[in-house]
Design a protein around this motif. Sequence first.
Motif, PDB file in Angstrom:
ATOM      1  N   CYS A 141       0.841  -1.206   0.000  1.00  0.00           N
ATOM      2  CA  CYS A 141       0.000   0.000   0.000  1.00  0.00           C
ATOM      3  C   CYS A 141       0.876   1.257   0.000  1.00  0.00           C
ATOM      4  CB  CYS A 141      -0.924  -0.017   1.218  1.00  0.00           C
ATOM      5  SG  CYS A 141      -1.811   1.527   1.498  1.00  0.00           S
ATOM      6  N   GLY A 142       0.876   1.966  -1.103  1.00  0.00           N
ATOM      7  CA  GLY A 142       1.698   3.161  -1.233  1.00  0.00           C
ATOM      8  C   GLY A 142       1.379   4.246  -0.221  1.00  0.00           C
ATOM      9  N   TRP A 143       0.084   4.476   0.040  1.00  0.00           N
ATOM     10  CA  TRP A 143      -0.302   5.504   1.011  1.00  0.00           C
ATOM     11  C   TRP A 143       0.066   5.092   2.428  1.00  0.00           C
ATOM     12  CZ3 TRP A 143      -1.033  10.206  -0.513  1.00  0.00           C
ATOM     13  CH2 TRP A 143      -1.486  10.446  -1.802  1.00  0.00           C
ATOM     14  N   CYS A 144       0.045   3.796   2.713  1.00  0.00           N
ATOM     15  CA  CYS A 144       0.459   3.303   4.037  1.00  0.00           C
ATOM     16  C   CYS A 144       1.949   3.551   4.252  1.00  0.00           C
ATOM     17  CB  CYS A 144       0.181   1.802   4.161  1.00  0.00           C
ATOM     18  SG  CYS A 144      -1.541   1.348   3.947  1.00  0.00           S
ATOM     19  N   ILE A 145       2.729   3.249   3.230  1.00  0.00           N
ATOM     20  CA  ILE A 145       4.176   3.446   3.305  1.00  0.00           C
ATOM     21  C   ILE A 145       4.481   4.937   3.451  1.00  0.00           C
ATOM     22  CG2 ILE A 145       6.322   3.225   1.980  1.00  0.00           C
ATOM     23  CD1 ILE A 145       4.997   0.586   0.791  1.00  0.00           C
ATOM     24  N   ARG A 146       3.740   5.745   2.738  1.00  0.00           N
ATOM     25  CA  ARG A 146       3.923   7.192   2.821  1.00  0.00           C
ATOM     26  C   ARG A 146       3.574   7.709   4.216  1.00  0.00           C
ATOM     27  NH1 ARG A 146       1.785  11.431  -1.778  1.00  0.00           N
ATOM     28  NH2 ARG A 146       2.796  13.237  -0.866  1.00  0.00           N
ATOM     29  N   LEU A 147       2.479   7.238   4.806  1.00  0.00           N
ATOM     30  CA  LEU A 147       2.103   7.630   6.165  1.00  0.00           C
ATOM     31  C   LEU A 147       3.192   7.222   7.155  1.00  0.00           C
ATOM     32  CD1 LEU A 147       0.090   8.779   8.221  1.00  0.00           C
ATOM     33  CD2 LEU A 147      -1.033   6.544   8.241  1.00  0.00           C
ATOM     34  N   GLN A 148       3.728   6.023   6.972  1.00  0.00           N
ATOM     35  CA  GLN A 148       4.820   5.563   7.835  1.00  0.00           C
ATOM     36  C   GLN A 148       5.998   6.533   7.770  1.00  0.00           C
ATOM     37  OE1 GLN A 148       5.438   3.066   9.968  1.00  0.00           O
ATOM     38  NE2 GLN A 148       4.283   1.266   9.383  1.00  0.00           N
ATOM     39  N   LYS A 149       6.455   6.842   6.567  1.00  0.00           N
ATOM     40  CA  LYS A 149       7.642   7.682   6.389  1.00  0.00           C
ATOM     41  C   LYS A 149       7.408   9.120   6.827  1.00  0.00           C
ATOM     42  CE  LYS A 149       9.735   5.058   2.646  1.00  0.00           C
ATOM     43  NZ  LYS A 149      10.064   5.022   1.210  1.00  0.00           N
ATOM     44  N   GLU A 150       6.263   9.687   6.454  1.00  0.00           N
ATOM     45  CA  GLU A 150       6.016  11.104   6.703  1.00  0.00           C
ATOM     46  C   GLU A 150       5.548  11.412   8.121  1.00  0.00           C
ATOM     47  OE1 GLU A 150       3.453  12.811   3.726  1.00  0.00           O
ATOM     48  OE2 GLU A 150       4.671  12.033   2.086  1.00  0.00           O
ATOM     49  N   VAL A 151       4.966  10.417   8.802  1.00  0.00           N
ATOM     50  CA  VAL A 151       4.412  10.697  10.127  1.00  0.00           C
ATOM     51  C   VAL A 151       4.897   9.691  11.173  1.00  0.00           C
ATOM     52  CG1 VAL A 151       2.292  10.911  11.497  1.00  0.00           C
ATOM     53  CG2 VAL A 151       2.351  11.765   9.143  1.00  0.00           C
ATOM     54  N   ASN A 172     -15.033  -5.592  24.006  1.00  0.00           N
ATOM     55  CA  ASN A 172     -15.916  -4.507  23.591  1.00  0.00           C
ATOM     56  C   ASN A 172     -15.075  -3.283  23.289  1.00  0.00           C
ATOM     57  OD1 ASN A 172     -18.418  -5.900  24.028  1.00  0.00           O
ATOM     58  ND2 ASN A 172     -18.039  -5.675  26.217  1.00  0.00           N
ATOM     59  N   PHE A 173     -15.141  -2.821  22.047  1.00  0.00           N
ATOM     60  CA  PHE A 173     -14.406  -1.639  21.632  1.00  0.00           C
ATOM     61  C   PHE A 173     -15.328  -0.440  21.616  1.00  0.00           C
ATOM     62  CE2 PHE A 173     -11.866  -4.991  19.714  1.00  0.00           C
ATOM     63  CZ  PHE A 173     -10.577  -4.579  20.019  1.00  0.00           C
ATOM     64  N   LYS A 174     -14.785   0.703  21.985  1.00  0.00           N
ATOM     65  CA  LYS A 174     -15.480   1.972  21.834  1.00  0.00           C
ATOM     66  C   LYS A 174     -14.634   2.809  20.886  1.00  0.00           C
ATOM     67  CE  LYS A 174     -16.928   6.164  24.130  1.00  0.00           C
ATOM     68  NZ  LYS A 174     -16.733   7.009  25.307  1.00  0.00           N
ATOM     69  N   GLY A 175     -15.104   2.962  19.655  1.00  0.00           N
ATOM     70  CA  GLY A 175     -14.378   3.757  18.675  1.00  0.00           C
ATOM     71  C   GLY A 175     -14.475   5.232  19.002  1.00  0.00           C
ATOM     72  N   LEU A 176     -13.337   5.905  19.029  1.00  0.00           N
ATOM     73  CA  LEU A 176     -13.302   7.333  19.328  1.00  0.00           C
ATOM     74  C   LEU A 176     -13.295   8.167  18.056  1.00  0.00           C
ATOM     75  CD1 LEU A 176     -10.580   7.153  22.125  1.00  0.00           C
ATOM     76  CD2 LEU A 176     -13.071   7.134  22.406  1.00  0.00           C
ATOM     77  N   GLY A 177     -12.816   7.576  16.968  1.00  0.00           N
ATOM     78  CA  GLY A 177     -12.760   8.260  15.688  1.00  0.00           C
ATOM     79  C   GLY A 177     -11.655   7.672  14.833  1.00  0.00           C
ATOM     80  N   SER A 178     -11.676   8.033  13.553  1.00  0.00           N
ATOM     81  CA  SER A 178     -10.682   7.474  12.638  1.00  0.00           C
ATOM     82  C   SER A 178     -10.152   8.532  11.691  1.00  0.00           C
ATOM     83  CB  SER A 178     -11.278   6.317  11.849  1.00  0.00           C
ATOM     84  OG  SER A 178     -12.275   6.778  10.966  1.00  0.00           O
ATOM     85  N   THR A 179      -9.017   8.217  11.114  1.00  0.00           N
ATOM     86  CA  THR A 179      -8.386   9.053  10.110  1.00  0.00           C
ATOM     87  C   THR A 179      -7.583   8.146   9.192  1.00  0.00           C
ATOM     88  OG1 THR A 179      -7.053  11.052   9.740  1.00  0.00           O
ATOM     89  CG2 THR A 179      -6.317   9.572  11.494  1.00  0.00           C
ATOM     90  N   GLY A 180      -6.839   8.729   8.319  1.00  0.00           N
ATOM     91  CA  GLY A 180      -5.973   7.976   7.417  1.00  0.00           C
ATOM     92  C   GLY A 180      -4.754   8.812   7.129  1.00  0.00           C
ATOM     93  N   TYR A 181      -4.351   8.839   5.881  1.00  0.00           N
ATOM     94  CA  TYR A 181      -3.246   9.704   5.483  1.00  0.00           C
ATOM     95  C   TYR A 181      -3.741  11.140   5.497  1.00  0.00           C
ATOM     96  CZ  TYR A 181       0.305  12.017   2.751  1.00  0.00           C
ATOM     97  OH  TYR A 181       1.284  12.883   2.337  1.00  0.00           O
TER      98      TYR A 181
END
Length: 153
Positions: free
Chosen positions: A52-62, A125-134
């Motif tokens: 996943c190119g965007w995953c690799i980019r998120l890893q490197k940039e953040v 039991n999970f309580k989702g707080l929110g999500s994001t991506g790149y």
Amino acid sequence: MKKIYLFVIFFIGIVAAQAQELKWHTDVKEAMAVGNKEHKPLLLFFTGSDWCGWCIRLQKEVLMTTEFKKWAKDKVVLVELDYPRAVPQTQAIKQQNFELQNAFGVQGYPTVWFATAQSQDGKVNFKGLGSTGYVAGGPVAWLEVANGILNQK
């Protein structure tokens, strides 16, 4: 004397480098135990690490930056939920990741969910707080989004 001085400098460098490294859990139950003990939410990083190119980019940039590492140590317990194409995984990890992908409704990568989790009667039991991506803009922009999610809880 010069050798001792060089050894001390080398040792301090190793300790400092290790202090900057983060623990990315792959076992969500282990991460839950740490999160509950330290009263921190989980950062669930859904990734295709080897394709996943965007995953690799998120890893490197953040995720590999000093700013992120400092922030993460204080704020979250890190969990990597990987869906690789070429890297082998145990069947247990594959099953866990598949179940979490379905539980959080993840349809694309990278997806980062912030959540708290409790185990009750053998069920999680999970309580989702929110999500994001790149998020474009490097660690400052990404951490602004992450802090916005965490500050809502």
